[in-house]
Design a protein around this motif. Sequence first.
Motif, PDB file in Angstrom:
ATOM      1  N   ASN A  23     -36.561-103.922 -21.180  1.00 26.30           N
ATOM      2  CA  ASN A  23     -35.232-103.952 -20.893  1.00 26.30           C
ATOM      3  C   ASN A  23     -34.608-102.693 -20.655  1.00 26.30           C
ATOM      4  N   PRO A  24     -34.101-102.446 -19.367  1.00 24.59           N
ATOM      5  CA  PRO A  24     -33.490-101.212 -18.769  1.00 24.59           C
ATOM      6  C   PRO A  24     -32.180-100.958 -19.719  1.00 24.59           C
ATOM      7  N   PHE A  25     -31.627-101.862 -20.358  1.00 30.29           N
ATOM      8  CA  PHE A  25     -30.173-101.644 -20.997  1.00 30.29           C
ATOM      9  C   PHE A  25     -30.540-101.393 -22.609  1.00 30.29           C
ATOM     10  N   ASN A  26     -31.975-101.203 -23.059  1.00 26.43           N
ATOM     11  CA  ASN A  26     -32.511-100.974 -24.202  1.00 26.43           C
ATOM     12  C   ASN A  26     -33.457-100.022 -24.341  1.00 26.43           C
ATOM     13  N   LYS A  27     -33.353 -98.859 -23.553  1.00 26.69           N
ATOM     14  CA  LYS A  27     -33.930 -97.733 -23.368  1.00 26.69           C
ATOM     15  C   LYS A  27     -35.604 -98.232 -22.988  1.00 26.69           C
ATOM     16  N   ASP A  28     -35.550 -99.145 -22.151  1.00 23.50           N
ATOM     17  CA  ASP A  28     -36.908 -99.398 -21.423  1.00 23.50           C
ATOM     18  C   ASP A  28     -37.753 -99.890 -22.597  1.00 23.50           C
ATOM     19  N   ARG A  29     -37.360-100.454 -23.745  1.00 18.74           N
ATOM     20  CA  ARG A  29     -38.230-101.087 -24.765  1.00 18.74           C
ATOM     21  C   ARG A  29     -38.665-102.454 -24.267  1.00 18.74           C
ATOM     22  N   GLU A  30     -39.795-102.853 -24.795  1.00 22.32           N
ATOM     23  CA  GLU A  30     -40.233-104.141 -24.294  1.00 22.32           C
ATOM     24  C   GLU A  30     -39.677-105.229 -25.387  1.00 22.32           C
ATOM     25  N   THR A  31     -38.341-105.504 -24.890  1.00 26.13           N
ATOM     26  CA  THR A  31     -37.627-106.390 -25.987  1.00 26.13           C
ATOM     27  C   THR A  31     -36.928-107.610 -25.131  1.00 26.13           C
ATOM     28  N   LEU A  32     -37.143-107.578 -23.747  1.00 24.07           N
ATOM     29  CA  LEU A  32     -36.349-108.582 -22.975  1.00 24.07           C
ATOM     30  C   LEU A  32     -36.814-109.820 -22.798  1.00 24.07           C
ATOM     31  N   ASN A  33     -36.198-110.859 -23.135  1.00 19.20           N
ATOM     32  CA  ASN A  33     -37.013-112.362 -22.876  1.00 19.20           C
ATOM     33  C   ASN A  33     -36.290-113.023 -21.999  1.00 19.20           C
ATOM     34  N   ILE A  34     -36.762-113.704 -20.847  1.00 20.21           N
ATOM     35  CA  ILE A  34     -36.122-114.410 -19.750  1.00 20.21           C
ATOM     36  C   ILE A  34     -36.794-115.527 -19.860  1.00 20.21           C
ATOM     37  N   SER A  35     -35.864-116.611 -19.576  1.00 18.08           N
ATOM     38  CA  SER A  35     -36.494-117.885 -19.469  1.00 18.08           C
ATOM     39  C   SER A  35     -35.508-118.819 -18.693  1.00 18.08           C
ATOM     40  N   ILE A  36     -35.942-120.144 -18.156  1.00 16.77           N
ATOM     41  CA  ILE A  36     -35.126-120.890 -17.379  1.00 16.77           C
ATOM     42  C   ILE A  36     -34.666-122.027 -18.172  1.00 16.77           C
ATOM     43  N   ASP A  37     -33.047-122.137 -18.086  1.00 19.61           N
ATOM     44  CA  ASP A  37     -32.501-123.269 -18.821  1.00 19.61           C
ATOM     45  C   ASP A  37     -31.569-124.202 -17.817  1.00 19.61           C
ATOM     46  N   LYS A  38     -31.739-125.243 -17.663  1.00 18.56           N
ATOM     47  CA  LYS A  38     -30.779-125.996 -16.616  1.00 18.56           C
ATOM     48  C   LYS A  38     -30.788-125.270 -15.313  1.00 18.56           C
ATOM     49  N   ASN A  39     -31.895-125.020 -14.908  1.00 16.99           N
ATOM     50  CA  ASN A  39     -32.033-124.611 -13.602  1.00 16.99           C
ATOM     51  C   ASN A  39     -31.405-122.915 -13.242  1.00 16.99           C
ATOM     52  N   ILE A  40     -31.182-122.207 -14.299  1.00 16.13           N
ATOM     53  CA  ILE A  40     -30.514-120.939 -14.185  1.00 16.13           C
ATOM     54  C   ILE A  40     -31.236-120.079 -15.294  1.00 16.13           C
ATOM     55  N   ALA A  41     -31.595-118.902 -14.561  1.00 18.97           N
ATOM     56  CA  ALA A  41     -32.179-117.927 -15.696  1.00 18.97           C
ATOM     57  C   ALA A  41     -31.490-117.225 -16.797  1.00 18.97           C
ATOM     58  N   ILE A  42     -31.782-117.339 -18.146  1.00 20.12           N
ATOM     59  CA  ILE A  42     -30.967-116.765 -19.010  1.00 20.12           C
ATOM     60  C   ILE A  42     -31.725-115.693 -19.671  1.00 20.12           C
ATOM     61  N   HIS A  43     -31.465-114.811 -20.422  1.00 15.58           N
ATOM     62  CA  HIS A  43     -32.012-113.727 -21.157  1.00 15.58           C
ATOM     63  C   HIS A  43     -31.228-113.606 -22.633  1.00 15.58           C
ATOM     64  N   ASN A  44     -32.185-112.685 -23.382  1.00 14.73           N
ATOM     65  CA  ASN A  44     -31.740-112.460 -24.970  1.00 14.73           C
ATOM     66  C   ASN A  44     -32.643-111.129 -24.980  1.00 14.73           C
ATOM     67  N   ASP A  45     -32.297-110.300 -25.890  1.00 13.95           N
ATOM     68  CA  ASP A  45     -33.153-109.242 -26.233  1.00 13.95           C
ATOM     69  C   ASP A  45     -33.471-109.210 -27.802  1.00 13.95           C
ATOM     70  N   THR A  46     -34.687-108.769 -28.263  1.00 18.25           N
ATOM     71  CA  THR A  46     -35.168-109.429 -29.489  1.00 18.25           C
ATOM     72  C   THR A  46     -34.697-108.340 -30.627  1.00 18.25           C
ATOM     73  N   GLU A  47     -34.185-107.383 -30.064  1.00 16.17           N
ATOM     74  CA  GLU A  47     -33.653-106.153 -31.067  1.00 16.17           C
ATOM     75  C   GLU A  47     -31.910-106.200 -30.927  1.00 16.17           C
ATOM     76  N   LEU A  48     -31.336-106.388 -29.711  1.00 15.87           N
ATOM     77  CA  LEU A  48     -30.007-106.249 -29.532  1.00 15.87           C
ATOM     78  C   LEU A  48     -29.217-107.630 -29.547  1.00 15.87           C
ATOM     79  N   ASN A  49     -28.654-108.101 -30.653  1.00  6.26           N
ATOM     80  CA  ASN A  49     -28.066-109.355 -30.935  1.00  6.26           C
ATOM     81  C   ASN A  49     -27.158-109.768 -29.937  1.00  6.26           C
ATOM     82  N   SER A  50     -26.215-108.814 -29.424  1.00  7.96           N
ATOM     83  CA  SER A  50     -25.174-109.335 -28.469  1.00  7.96           C
ATOM     84  C   SER A  50     -25.720-109.326 -27.004  1.00  7.96           C
ATOM     85  N   PHE A  51     -27.039-108.759 -26.844  1.00  8.87           N
ATOM     86  CA  PHE A  51     -27.559-108.761 -25.378  1.00  8.87           C
ATOM     87  C   PHE A  51     -28.145-110.214 -25.249  1.00  8.87           C
TER      88      PHE A  51
END
Length: 280
Positions: A23-51
């Motif tokens: 995640n480039p917005f979390n100091k390049d830590r491997e915390t970014l989770n990306i998936s497809i929901d209703k034909n659109i890419a969504i994301h969240n971070d395993t460490e940053l609740n608001s991201f």
Amino acid sequence: MKQYYSNQTVLSLTGRNCRITKNPFNKDRETLNISIDKNIAIHNDTELNSFKGDVFDFAQMYFKTSNCKELLNTINEVLNLNLEVKEIEEETFFHNAENTWIAKCSFFKAPIRNVFPADSLWLHQIHKLITSDKYKSTTENYRKIVDVKEARKFKANNFDYVTFSGIFKKRNDKNLIKHSKLLTLDFDHLDNLKELKGILLNDAYFDTELLFTSPSGAGLKWIINIDISEISHAEYFKAVANYLNITYKIKVDQSGKDVSRACFLSYDPTAFINKRHQIL
């Protein structure tokens, strides 16, 4: 993502999900989770609740803009889509959007003794001011001042401010034109600022509309939605303050009980805003 990590395999897709990546917005830590929901890419971070959000939220961060027209034009240009981007009036867009509630507040130029508003701003416009460099030098200079009296004087004379709870003809409770359905909770002298951020963003009863660090760097401004159809602004403030004290043992600055309460705008590039206030 490829723009951030040009020499690496950034995403590895398995079905409709991707493996955890940097995640480039979390100091390049491997915390970014990306998936497809209703034909659109969504994301969240395993460490940053608001991201969290969708592909357009990510694009806003990458292109550093929350303006709908500007973002769409930029995407159109960068991807060579050659699409016609129509002019959109922000207020019309917001009020036509399904299940969308928004707020507008009075904006005042420094100093604090100026009680006549310079403009009325949407919450996303205020968020943009806070996350931009507009107040960076003012905030940094303020935090260098050791003397309490000098700091108070500097803040009163140099920071622009808003009245989150509504639009005013003049900053005075009697001159309220329209209530914004917003309430400001102010937390000062915090030793656990990061921890409190997480608590507020994950509160079970109140959605965070806006959350940012105060000018001092040791406090938080928590903006939430309230319903004043049955009880007054002051009564609602008292109820929320009691809730926070009982639930989290957190003390709230009592200035928030005033509907015309002024809130200084500081520099916080990590300020959180609820998705409902964004144009997209």
